[in-house]
Scaffold this active site. Structure first.
Site, short mmCIF file in Angstrom:
data_model
loop_
_atom_site.label_atom_id
_atom_site.label_comp_id
_atom_site.label_asym_id
_atom_site.label_seq_id
_atom_site.Cartn_x
_atom_site.Cartn_y
_atom_site.Cartn_z
N LYS A 448 -5.77 -6.03 -10.28
CA LYS A 448 -5.94 -4.85 -8.89
C LYS A 448 -6.66 -3.97 -9.49
O LYS A 448 -6.70 -3.25 -10.64
CB LYS A 448 -4.49 -4.58 -8.87
CG LYS A 448 -4.22 -3.80 -7.89
CD LYS A 448 -3.10 -2.85 -7.70
CE LYS A 448 -2.94 -1.53 -7.03
NZ LYS A 448 -1.60 -0.92 -7.16
N TRP A 549 -0.55 -5.38 -0.81
CA TRP A 549 0.10 -4.63 0.27
C TRP A 549 0.17 -3.05 -0.03
O TRP A 549 1.26 -2.49 0.33
CB TRP A 549 1.62 -5.13 0.61
CG TRP A 549 1.61 -6.69 0.98
CD1 TRP A 549 0.90 -7.31 1.65
CD2 TRP A 549 2.05 -7.74 -0.40
NE1 TRP A 549 1.22 -8.62 1.40
CE2 TRP A 549 1.85 -8.66 0.12
CE3 TRP A 549 2.86 -7.56 -1.54
CZ2 TRP A 549 2.24 -9.86 -0.32
CZ3 TRP A 549 3.19 -8.34 -2.08
CH2 TRP A 549 2.89 -9.92 -1.56
N HIS A 550 -0.80 -2.68 -1.00
CA HIS A 550 -0.79 -1.25 -1.41
C HIS A 550 -1.72 -0.34 -0.57
O HIS A 550 -2.32 0.65 -1.05
CB HIS A 550 -1.13 -1.18 -2.88
CG HIS A 550 -0.06 -1.67 -3.84
ND1 HIS A 550 -0.28 -1.96 -4.84
CD2 HIS A 550 1.05 -2.24 -3.48
CE1 HIS A 550 0.64 -2.56 -5.48
NE2 HIS A 550 1.60 -2.72 -4.30
N TYR A 551 -1.97 -0.57 0.93
CA TYR A 551 -2.66 0.15 1.87
C TYR A 551 -2.38 1.36 1.92
O TYR A 551 -1.02 1.65 1.97
CB TYR A 551 -3.04 -0.65 2.89
CG TYR A 551 -1.89 -1.34 3.66
CD1 TYR A 551 -1.12 -0.66 4.38
CD2 TYR A 551 -1.74 -2.77 3.51
CE1 TYR A 551 0.26 -1.17 4.82
CE2 TYR A 551 -0.67 -3.42 3.93
CZ TYR A 551 0.24 -2.44 4.83
OH TYR A 551 1.26 -3.17 5.63
#
Length: 616
Positions: A448, A549-551
């Site tokens: 990531k 899903w770390h927006y």
């Protein structure tokens, strides 16, 4: 003789009736017994259901709400509150619990409760909640314009109900950058941790990844810690030792039940404003309009105290969307959808970012135990390395389609028509069905990007709050992000090739091209593939990008809110969630977003009541 025969017949008939009566009696007793069992079972079910909610007497369905049909400038209505929080998610739940100690709070959540949802509650069902595309799922899928499959939470507890459970704090650099009071930060993290965070039982896959990271120089080994420190570590988890998930909704157990009302299946349509008395006066938030589970509309109002607030905690997708639906945003966009303009602010929905992730699939000769994220490598390359393994479901789920990962539900419509050939559709479906067979014997190395520079925007498609907005993240549009991905994929492949990894997991040593090839064929997104995916790491990064899903972003500090997260140009409105961040905190943000809810609750209490209020 005839008389005797008549007597015998009568006796036989009487005996027959007695037998029938005995049978009927036994059947009656049996049916009564079964009915009693059914009633007991029903009673027990109700008791168990009650047991799930005994800590939360303030949680109700939205349809039970009694609202006023109008608001008066005196601030009186049938239902008025000191704080109305829109979104019972990762930040909203701890915020509501904290504020309720001294003030009346209405918390509105569009989804249901997580407590009795097996797809939410158990680690073994992790992927099922994400694959469920029904209207009542805890997860609402969306596809960004980039072609990346994504999800947003739709349940009390928010993202903590559908994520991989990893718990780790933000770096000290992040805390200093956002300007938070370290005293309150150091009080708020432990408040969360004591209630819902656990130390994981580290799986063999995770041990192998740790040993490989250390072998490759991602050191030192920092052991088990919540802290964000360069090197390799084991972090916390919100799954307990039985594999049961604990979420932000559990934090509501500390609330003052006499001051908190939580409504589930309450879909807020927009924030309500009082028209300014003069051009120099800012619009004032007075309440919200929401729809219950039956489709009926309700209004809820703030009291007339100037310090009362509507707080948006809808998440990085939901909050910019709610701002726009409420009339705060770029005027041309609002005009296009005939939304009355409350405040023209071109920055709402801008600066949307998501940390791009790429994964490497590693098949093994034997099945491996299921594990979500437990090990993390915080590298000096600007990337984080994490891992997951195993497939938590029975053989039955091997044949099912995989929701947001499935072609058969029509998501190939996002692929340009010229590339949407029958062969491409068939290949997509086939690969999705084949993936669990592979994943059942193997795992993934996840890479990531930390703090991506690339960003995009969010725009409304319609005025229907249930419909996802259009979201663009522009993954790898900045060359620095792409270079970091290349560096990260090189490190990830070296992990798979390392002596420690192959020895512990009994994997065959593979070339980088063969390792990448397995991942390309997993077909994890709707981005068209290229023939040089396994030869060009840059192309591999672009074509296999996924999300974790770390927006974040869309309502940045200094552009949409001030340093206290109050909405600029509007009175009595604040935002408390990840939409105000310009970077995702730590390797995984949930710890800091929950802490933020508690922190802001304490901060508001101290601002109104003095420093002693922090002792709640």
């Amino acid at each position: 003789m005839a008389f005797a025969g008549t007597t015998t017949a009568a006796a036989t008939a009487a005996a027959g009736r007695e037998v029938v009566m005995n049978i009927n009696s036994k059947l009656f007793l049996l049916s009564s017994f079964l009915l009693l069992l059914l009633l007991l079972s029903s009673s027990q079910a109700k008791e168990e259901e009650f047991h799930e909610y005994y800590k939360y007497p303030f949680i109700r369905k939205a349809s039970t709400f009694t609202s006023s049909s109008s608001f008066s400038s005196s601030g009186t209505s049938d239902s008025s509150y000191d704080y109305i929080i829109v979104g019972g998610g990762t930040a909203g739940c701890p915020l509501a619990a904290t504020l309720s100690r001294n003030f009346s709070v209405l918390l509105l959540e569009r989804g249901g409760v997580p407590f009795s949802n097996a797809n939410v509650s158990f680690l073994r069902n992790f992927h099922i909640a994400l694959a469920d595309t029904s209207p009542y799922s805890a997860s609402q899928y969306f596809v960004s314009t980039d072609g990346v499959l994504n999800a947003r939470a739709r349940v009390l507890g928010g993202g903590t109900c559908i994520n991989a459970g990893f718990y780790t704090r933000a770096s000290q650099r992040f805390i200093e950058k956002v300007g938070w009071d370290k005293r309150l930060v150091n009080e708020s993290y432990p408040w969360v941790e004591k209630q819902i965070v656990h130390r994981p039982r580290v799986a063999p896959w995770q041990v192998a990844v740790r040993d490989s990271l250390l072998e490759l120089g991602v050191s030192p080994f920092n052991g088990f810690t919540y802290d964000h420190i360069n090197g390799t570590k084991f972090g916390g988890t919100i799954f307990d030792r039985f594999g049961r998930r604990h979420t932000a909704a559990d934090l509501l157990a500390t609330a003052n039940p006499s001051r908190l009302t939580v409504l589930v299946h309450a879909s807020v349509q927009r924030v309500l404003f009082d028209a300014p008395s003069s051009p120099k006066t800012h619009p004032k938030a007075v309440g919200v309009l929401f729809k219950d589970e039956n489709g009926n509309l309700h209004q809820a109002f703030l009291n007339n105290d100037v310090r009362s607030e509507v707080v948006l905690s809808c998440g990085a997708i939901g909050t910019p969307q709610m701002m726009l639906l409420s009339g705060i945003g770029p005027k041309p966009e609002l005009d296009r959808l005939n939304i009355p303009v409350v405040l023209d602010n071109v920055n709402v929905g801008k600066g949307m970012a998501d940390n791009p992730m790429n994964s490497i699939f590693v098949p093994t000769k034997e099945p491996v135990s299921q594990s979500l994220i437990q090990t993390v490598g915080i590298t000096k390359l600007g990337v984080y390395i994490e891992a997951s393994s195993g497939f938590g479901q029975s053989n039955d789920s091997i044949e099912c389609h995989h929701g947001i990962m499935s072609a058969e539900i029509g998501q190939l419509s996002t692929i340009p028509p010229k590339q949407r050939t029958p062969e491409a559709v068939a290949a997509f479906i086939r690969r999705k069905k084949e993936l669990p067979h592979e994943a059942f014997k193997g795992g993934f190395i996840l890479e990531k990007i930390a703090n991506p520079i690339s960003s995009g925007d969010l725009k409304l498609i319609s005025t229907n709050v249930e419909e996802n907005p259009s979201v663009t993240f522009n993954y790898f549009s900045h060359p620095r992000d792409l270079q970091r991905c290349v560096d990260g994929i090189r490190l990830a492949t070296r992990i798979v090739q390392s002596k420690k990894f192959t020895q512990i997991l009994k994997c065959d040593w593979e070339t980088r091209e063969r390792i990448l090839n397995a991942s390309v064929h997993a077909n994890v997104n709707l981005v068209p593939k290229h023939p040089n995916d396994t030869k060009s790491i840059e192309q591999f990064c672009r074509d296999t990008v996924i999300t974790i899903w770390h927006y974040h972003g869309g309502c940045h500090v200094g552009k949409v809110v001030n340093s206290e997260y109050k909405v600029l140009g509007v009175r009595r409105m604040r935002i408390v969630d990840g939409s105000v961040f310009d970077e995702s905190p730590g390797t995984n943000p949930q710890a800091t977003v929950m802490m933020m809810g508690r922190y802001m609750g304490l901060k508001i209490l101290e601002d109104r009541l003095g420093k002693g209020a922090a002792g709640v």
